[in-house]
Design a protein around this motif. Structure first.
Motif, PDB file in Angstrom:
ATOM      1  N   THR A  41       0.831  -0.893  -0.133  1.00 41.62           N
ATOM      2  CA  THR A  41      -0.164   0.379  -0.011  1.00 41.62           C
ATOM      3  C   THR A  41       1.169   1.281  -0.153  1.00 41.62           C
ATOM      4  OG1 THR A  41      -1.519  -1.610   0.953  1.00 41.62           O
ATOM      5  CG2 THR A  41      -1.941   1.022   1.579  1.00 41.62           C
ATOM      6  N   ASP A  42       2.036   1.422   0.905  1.00 40.18           N
ATOM      7  CA  ASP A  42       2.726   2.423   0.637  1.00 40.18           C
ATOM      8  C   ASP A  42       3.209   2.541   0.136  1.00 40.18           C
ATOM      9  OD1 ASP A  42       1.140   3.279   3.126  1.00 40.18           O
ATOM     10  OD2 ASP A  42       2.354   1.781   4.539  1.00 40.18           O
ATOM     11  N   ASN A  43       3.972   1.368  -0.941  1.00 43.45           N
ATOM     12  CA  ASN A  43       5.304   1.782  -1.641  1.00 43.45           C
ATOM     13  C   ASN A  43       4.865   0.050  -2.664  1.00 43.45           C
ATOM     14  OD1 ASN A  43       7.408   1.257  -3.290  1.00 43.45           O
ATOM     15  ND2 ASN A  43       8.452   0.356  -2.173  1.00 43.45           N
ATOM     16  N   SER A  44       3.731   0.885  -3.640  1.00 41.88           N
ATOM     17  CA  SER A  44       3.247   0.263  -4.729  1.00 41.88           C
ATOM     18  C   SER A  44       4.040  -0.609  -5.543  1.00 41.88           C
ATOM     19  CB  SER A  44       2.183   0.993  -5.231  1.00 41.88           C
ATOM     20  OG  SER A  44       2.470   1.894  -6.341  1.00 41.88           O
ATOM     21  N   THR A  45       4.740  -0.348  -6.031  1.00 39.05           N
ATOM     22  CA  THR A  45       6.091  -0.458  -7.456  1.00 39.05           C
ATOM     23  C   THR A  45       7.642  -0.520  -7.032  1.00 39.05           C
ATOM     24  OG1 THR A  45       4.043  -0.313  -8.302  1.00 39.05           O
ATOM     25  CG2 THR A  45       5.634  -0.677  -9.637  1.00 39.05           C
ATOM     26  N   ASP A  46       8.507  -1.561  -7.122  1.00 38.77           N
ATOM     27  CA  ASP A  46       9.822  -0.828  -6.926  1.00 38.77           C
ATOM     28  C   ASP A  46      10.119  -1.481  -8.943  1.00 38.77           C
ATOM     29  OD1 ASP A  46       9.626  -0.490  -4.175  1.00 38.77           O
ATOM     30  OD2 ASP A  46      10.121  -2.914  -4.422  1.00 38.77           O
ATOM     31  N   TYR A  47      11.101  -0.663  -9.796  1.00 37.08           N
ATOM     32  CA  TYR A  47      11.278  -1.024 -10.564  1.00 37.08           C
ATOM     33  C   TYR A  47      13.260  -0.487 -10.572  1.00 37.08           C
ATOM     34  CZ  TYR A  47       7.155   1.495 -12.554  1.00 37.08           C
ATOM     35  OH  TYR A  47       5.821   1.872 -12.495  1.00 37.08           O
ATOM     36  N   TYR A  48      13.705  -1.941 -11.396  1.00 34.37           N
ATOM     37  CA  TYR A  48      15.090  -2.067 -10.971  1.00 34.37           C
ATOM     38  C   TYR A  48      15.812  -1.283 -12.041  1.00 34.37           C
ATOM     39  CZ  TYR A  48      14.501  -4.096  -6.176  1.00 34.37           C
ATOM     40  OH  TYR A  48      13.588  -4.304  -5.079  1.00 34.37           O
ATOM     41  N   ARG A  49      16.790  -0.734 -12.825  1.00 36.38           N
ATOM     42  CA  ARG A  49      17.228  -0.753 -13.945  1.00 36.38           C
ATOM     43  C   ARG A  49      18.968  -1.479 -13.861  1.00 36.38           C
ATOM     44  NH1 ARG A  49      21.496   3.010 -16.970  1.00 36.38           N
ATOM     45  NH2 ARG A  49      19.963   2.895 -18.862  1.00 36.38           N
ATOM     46  N   PHE A  50      19.455  -1.848 -14.581  1.00 36.72           N
ATOM     47  CA  PHE A  50      19.796  -3.249 -14.635  1.00 36.72           C
ATOM     48  C   PHE A  50      21.018  -3.284 -16.728  1.00 36.72           C
ATOM     49  CE2 PHE A  50      16.739  -5.718 -15.394  1.00 36.72           C
ATOM     50  CZ  PHE A  50      17.722  -7.226 -16.032  1.00 36.72           C
ATOM     51  N   THR A  51      22.108  -4.081 -16.634  1.00 40.62           N
ATOM     52  CA  THR A  51      22.302  -3.707 -17.600  1.00 40.62           C
ATOM     53  C   THR A  51      23.102  -4.755 -18.032  1.00 40.62           C
ATOM     54  OG1 THR A  51      22.857  -1.106 -18.059  1.00 40.62           O
ATOM     55  CG2 THR A  51      24.172  -2.648 -19.595  1.00 40.62           C
ATOM     56  N   VAL A  52      23.055  -5.720 -19.003  1.00 40.56           N
ATOM     57  CA  VAL A  52      24.020  -7.419 -19.540  1.00 40.56           C
ATOM     58  C   VAL A  52      25.070  -6.757 -20.214  1.00 40.56           C
ATOM     59  CG1 VAL A  52      21.967  -8.877 -18.596  1.00 40.56           C
ATOM     60  CG2 VAL A  52      22.416  -7.840 -20.901  1.00 40.56           C
ATOM     61  N   PRO A  53      26.236  -7.009 -19.575  1.00 40.14           N
ATOM     62  CA  PRO A  53      27.263  -6.316 -21.221  1.00 40.14           C
ATOM     63  C   PRO A  53      27.574  -7.249 -22.101  1.00 40.14           C
ATOM     64  CG  PRO A  53      27.778  -7.591 -19.139  1.00 40.14           C
ATOM     65  CD  PRO A  53      26.528  -7.703 -18.425  1.00 40.14           C
ATOM     66  N   SER A  54      26.691  -8.134 -22.069  1.00 40.49           N
ATOM     67  CA  SER A  54      27.390  -9.165 -23.314  1.00 40.49           C
ATOM     68  C   SER A  54      25.741 -10.183 -23.271  1.00 40.49           C
ATOM     69  CB  SER A  54      28.327 -10.364 -23.313  1.00 40.49           C
ATOM     70  OG  SER A  54      27.940 -11.196 -22.180  1.00 40.49           O
ATOM     71  N   ASN A  55      25.279 -10.391 -24.430  1.00 41.26           N
ATOM     72  CA  ASN A  55      24.174 -11.450 -24.779  1.00 41.26           C
ATOM     73  C   ASN A  55      24.606 -12.510 -23.608  1.00 41.26           C
ATOM     74  OD1 ASN A  55      23.041 -10.345 -27.080  1.00 41.26           O
ATOM     75  ND2 ASN A  55      24.685 -11.474 -28.381  1.00 41.26           N
ATOM     76  N   GLY A  56      23.324 -13.203 -23.388  1.00 40.46           N
ATOM     77  CA  GLY A  56      23.412 -14.766 -22.584  1.00 40.46           C
ATOM     78  C   GLY A  56      22.026 -15.565 -22.288  1.00 40.46           C
ATOM     79  N   PRO A 102       2.212  -6.068  -6.036  1.00 36.83           N
ATOM     80  CA  PRO A 102       1.373  -6.585  -5.572  1.00 36.83           C
ATOM     81  C   PRO A 102       0.815  -7.462  -6.541  1.00 36.83           C
ATOM     82  CG  PRO A 102       1.722  -4.930  -4.619  1.00 36.83           C
ATOM     83  CD  PRO A 102       2.236  -4.290  -5.709  1.00 36.83           C
ATOM     84  N   ASP A 103      -0.013  -8.271  -6.994  1.00 34.65           N
ATOM     85  CA  ASP A 103      -1.334  -8.461  -7.420  1.00 34.65           C
ATOM     86  C   ASP A 103      -2.673  -8.247  -7.762  1.00 34.65           C
ATOM     87  OD1 ASP A 103      -1.437 -10.114  -9.905  1.00 34.65           O
ATOM     88  OD2 ASP A 103      -2.611 -11.708  -8.910  1.00 34.65           O
ATOM     89  N   SER A 104      -3.000  -7.701  -6.127  1.00 36.31           N
ATOM     90  CA  SER A 104      -4.568  -7.081  -6.090  1.00 36.31           C
ATOM     91  C   SER A 104      -3.876  -5.525  -5.325  1.00 36.31           C
ATOM     92  CB  SER A 104      -4.801  -7.500  -4.624  1.00 36.31           C
ATOM     93  OG  SER A 104      -3.890  -7.873  -3.888  1.00 36.31           O
ATOM     94  N   SER A 105      -4.681  -4.544  -5.525  1.00 34.29           N
ATOM     95  CA  SER A 105      -4.308  -3.228  -4.688  1.00 34.29           C
ATOM     96  C   SER A 105      -4.189  -3.911  -3.632  1.00 34.29           C
ATOM     97  CB  SER A 105      -5.880  -2.124  -5.171  1.00 34.29           C
ATOM     98  OG  SER A 105      -6.787  -3.540  -4.641  1.00 34.29           O
ATOM     99  N   ARG A 106      -4.887  -4.770  -2.527  1.00 35.59           N
ATOM    100  CA  ARG A 106      -4.583  -4.187  -0.899  1.00 35.59           C
ATOM    101  C   ARG A 106      -3.404  -4.981  -0.432  1.00 35.59           C
ATOM    102  NH1 ARG A 106     -11.170  -5.340   1.008  1.00 35.59           N
ATOM    103  NH2 ARG A 106     -11.750  -3.314  -0.131  1.00 35.59           N
ATOM    104  N   GLY A 107      -2.502  -6.034  -1.650  1.00 40.74           N
ATOM    105  CA  GLY A 107      -1.575  -6.954  -1.284  1.00 40.74           C
ATOM    106  C   GLY A 107      -0.139  -5.970  -0.816  1.00 40.74           C
ATOM    107  N   ASN A 108       0.328  -6.688   0.152  1.00 29.38           N
ATOM    108  CA  ASN A 108       1.569  -6.473   0.956  1.00 29.38           C
ATOM    109  C   ASN A 108       2.339  -7.230   1.250  1.00 29.38           C
ATOM    110  OD1 ASN A 108       1.233  -2.741   2.511  1.00 29.38           O
ATOM    111  ND2 ASN A 108      -1.054  -4.171   2.491  1.00 29.38           N
ATOM    112  N   THR A 109       3.605  -7.408   0.563  1.00 26.34           N
ATOM    113  CA  THR A 109       4.322  -7.872   0.921  1.00 26.34           C
ATOM    114  C   THR A 109       6.020  -8.084   0.842  1.00 26.34           C
ATOM    115  OG1 THR A 109       4.903 -10.780  -0.242  1.00 26.34           O
ATOM    116  CG2 THR A 109       4.617  -8.337  -1.164  1.00 26.34           C
ATOM    117  N   ASN A 110       6.824  -8.577   1.496  1.00 20.27           N
ATOM    118  CA  ASN A 110       8.464  -8.656   1.762  1.00 20.27           C
ATOM    119  C   ASN A 110       8.449  -9.568   0.393  1.00 20.27           C
ATOM    120  OD1 ASN A 110       8.810  -6.877   3.530  1.00 20.27           O
ATOM    121  ND2 ASN A 110       7.960  -8.654   5.200  1.00 20.27           N
TER     122      ASN A 110
END
Length: 528
Positions: free
Chosen positions: A214-229, A292-300
């Motif tokens: 509820t207090d933090n609805s989405t986490d985004y992470y940016r990453f780079t892969v240096p080669s195909n894999g 979360p898969d629902s608007s009321r979901g809270n999870t580590n």
């Protein structure tokens, strides 16, 4: 032996969010996250400089900060490699006779400088002497800087400001070029993806623990892969169902455009199951989104990244059209081998090549994780387009996770193309190995005696009468497995031949009279 590179007190001081971590926790954060986030962990170590001046490391596949850290710790310091603008082992030894007399090795010299040499004001690099730096900069004296503070000022400000730090030395050491760009530019400010946590170059293994709800609805992470894999992303340890998405910002606008296919794939996790994304991936920058898969979901949750590099061996990424095909030159008997990627982010690879003479081409497609095909193409009308209806695709082969494609095709000299594509229009992606070679062909004469002409029995060259089956042209057929006399009987065969010509069975007389000069069609030829 390995040398300890991390200064954990410094690491906590310059990263306030880590201030509450004890030494084991701080070191764990550095190894598992901080290095590849590009966090500073010591004023004496510059991994970007280490990467730039030791180009053999990248050639050996050591590109991530974690890989460079491990190499520097286990080998680079001992080998006397350059890794710092304020310390050089060879210079430090030469400038300090007492250290040379003590026989200190390169690792011991670094430890001495960090523990004692800096506080004694010793010169430590061609472009840096801390005592000179303070003496030459009155503002640092006025600020009451000690030698440690002066060193840090030089590293984090003085170099950028162009201050001189050694007698007669350069204003600053040459700045290393930025690391080779393998990813996309950062997203534009204030866009959705600009708020992503940047993980930097993805190591082979990275684990993250966090929370969404509820207090933090989405986490985004940016990453780079240096080669195909091969890439594996797992979302687990959730108490409420949640999703993880693998995202590619194709138009680099910083927003997730579902209509453009930015969401490559999605994994679902529940209290008794993990969400998994496992696929081949090409080099570049990507995003992971957890929510979360629902608007009321809270999870580590636990988020686990795994990456197994499979670097491309092509000199450039093969294009997707005949006009942008990668030219691999003349194909010979020595196999040409290529490894690359095709799939959702790169739909096809096309190679252009030349065959100098009539040959048999050998083509192999292997090491795929999902079904793919390779096509041999000839641009018959030279319009730069693959015209299927005109027969431009000469042949094709199919490969799967347990099946290689092996083609052998006779071709004449000329220019050809190979196209590698997924065997589906869906979101299939795979790395692959491609091999091509040829076997030259030479003209030959078939000397099989069963197929050779029996000129001695040719009635035009050696006219003979067919008086008996054993001395007839029928015997010639028998030699080739067509014994008419055996099927018809000697008398019947001779009667058929006799009745077929008005001249009887004497071919010599028939030819001598040459009935075609005075043709008589009053009697028709019988058909056998």
């Amino acid at each position: 032996m390995a040398v300890n590179l991390a200064d954990l007190n410094f690491y906590r001081a310059v990263n306030p969010d880590l201030a509450g971590l004890n030494d084991p926790q701080a070191f764990s954060h550095l190894i598992n996250a901080g290095l590849n986030e590009g966090r500073v962990f010591s004023p004496y170590i510059d991994l970007n400089l280490y990467r730039a001046v030791n180009t053999d490391l990248a050639a050996a596949g050591l590109t991530s900060n974690r890989q460079l850290y491990d190499h520097l710790q286990n080998a680079g310091v001992a080998e006397g490699r350059s890794f710092s603008p304020v310390f050089n082992a060879n210079f430090y030894r030469a400038a300090n006779a007492d250290l040379a007399a003590a026989g200190l090795n390169n690792e011991q010299l670094l430890d001495h400088f960090r523990a004692s040499g800096i506080n004694e004001g010793r010169a430590s690099a061609p472009s840096f002497s801390v005592s000179f730096y303070i003496a030459a900069n009155p503002d640092l004296q006025a600020a009451g800087f000690n030698f440690q503070q002066a060193l840090q000022h030089y590293v984090f400000a003085g170099i950028r400001e162009g201050r001189t730090a050694a007698p007669g030395g350069p204003v600053a050491p040459p700045q290393p070029p930025p690391p080779a760009a393998v990813g996309d530019p950062p997203p534009p400010p204030n866009t959705t993806l600009s708020f992503s946590r940047d993980l930097g170059v993805l190591p082979e293994s990275l684990d993250i623990r966090d929370f969404v709800g509820t207090d933090n609805s989405t986490d985004y992470y940016r990453f780079t892969v240096p080669s195909n894999g091969e890439f594996d992303l797992t979302l687990g340890a959730v108490t409420e169902s949640a999703r993880v998405e693998l995202i590619k910002d194709f138009n680099q606008n910083g927003e997730i455009d579902t209509g453009d296919g930015d969401i490559i794939t999605t994994g679902f996790a529940g209290s008794s199951s993990n969400g998994n994304i496992n696929r081949a991936i090409e080099s570049g920058s990507y995003y992971a989104r957890v929510y979360p898969d629902s608007s009321r979901g809270n999870t580590n949750y636990d988020l686990r990244f795994r990456f197994s590099p499979k670097p491309s061996t092509t000199p450039a990424n093969p294009g997707n059209t005949l006009n942008t095909a990668l030219d691999i030159g003349v194909v010979g008997t020595e196999p040409l081998r290529f490894r690359d990627f095709v799939g959702y982010t790169d739909p096809s690879d096309i190679y252009r090549f030349t065959v100098n003479s009539n040959s048999n081409l050998n083509i192999s497609l292997s090491s795929v994780t999902q079904s793919s095909r390779v096509e041999l193409i000839k641009d018959l009308n030279n319009n730069g387009v693959i015209d299927v209806g005109d027969g431009d695709i000469i042949t094709r082969g199919f490969a799967g996770s347990s099946l290689n494609s092996n083609l052998n095709q006779a071709v004449e000299g000329g220019t050809y193309y190979l196209r590698v594509v997924p065997d589906s229009s869906g979101r299939i992606s795979t790395n692959y190995d491609l091999q091509i070679s040829l076997q030259p062909r030479s003209a030959s004469v078939n000397t099989n005696s069963n197929l050779a002409l029996n000129l001695s029995n040719d009635p035009l060259i050696n006219p003979r009468s067919f008086n008996t089956a054993n001395e007839s042209g029928i015997q010639t057929f028998a030699a080739n497995g067509s014994d008419l006399s055996a099927g018809l009987g000697n008398e019947t065969a001779n009667l058929l031949l006799n009745d077929s010509f008005t001249g009887g069975n004497d071919f010599a007389n028939l030819l001598a009279t040459n009935g075609m000069e005075t043709p008589d069609f009053s009697q028709g030829l019988a058909l056998i």
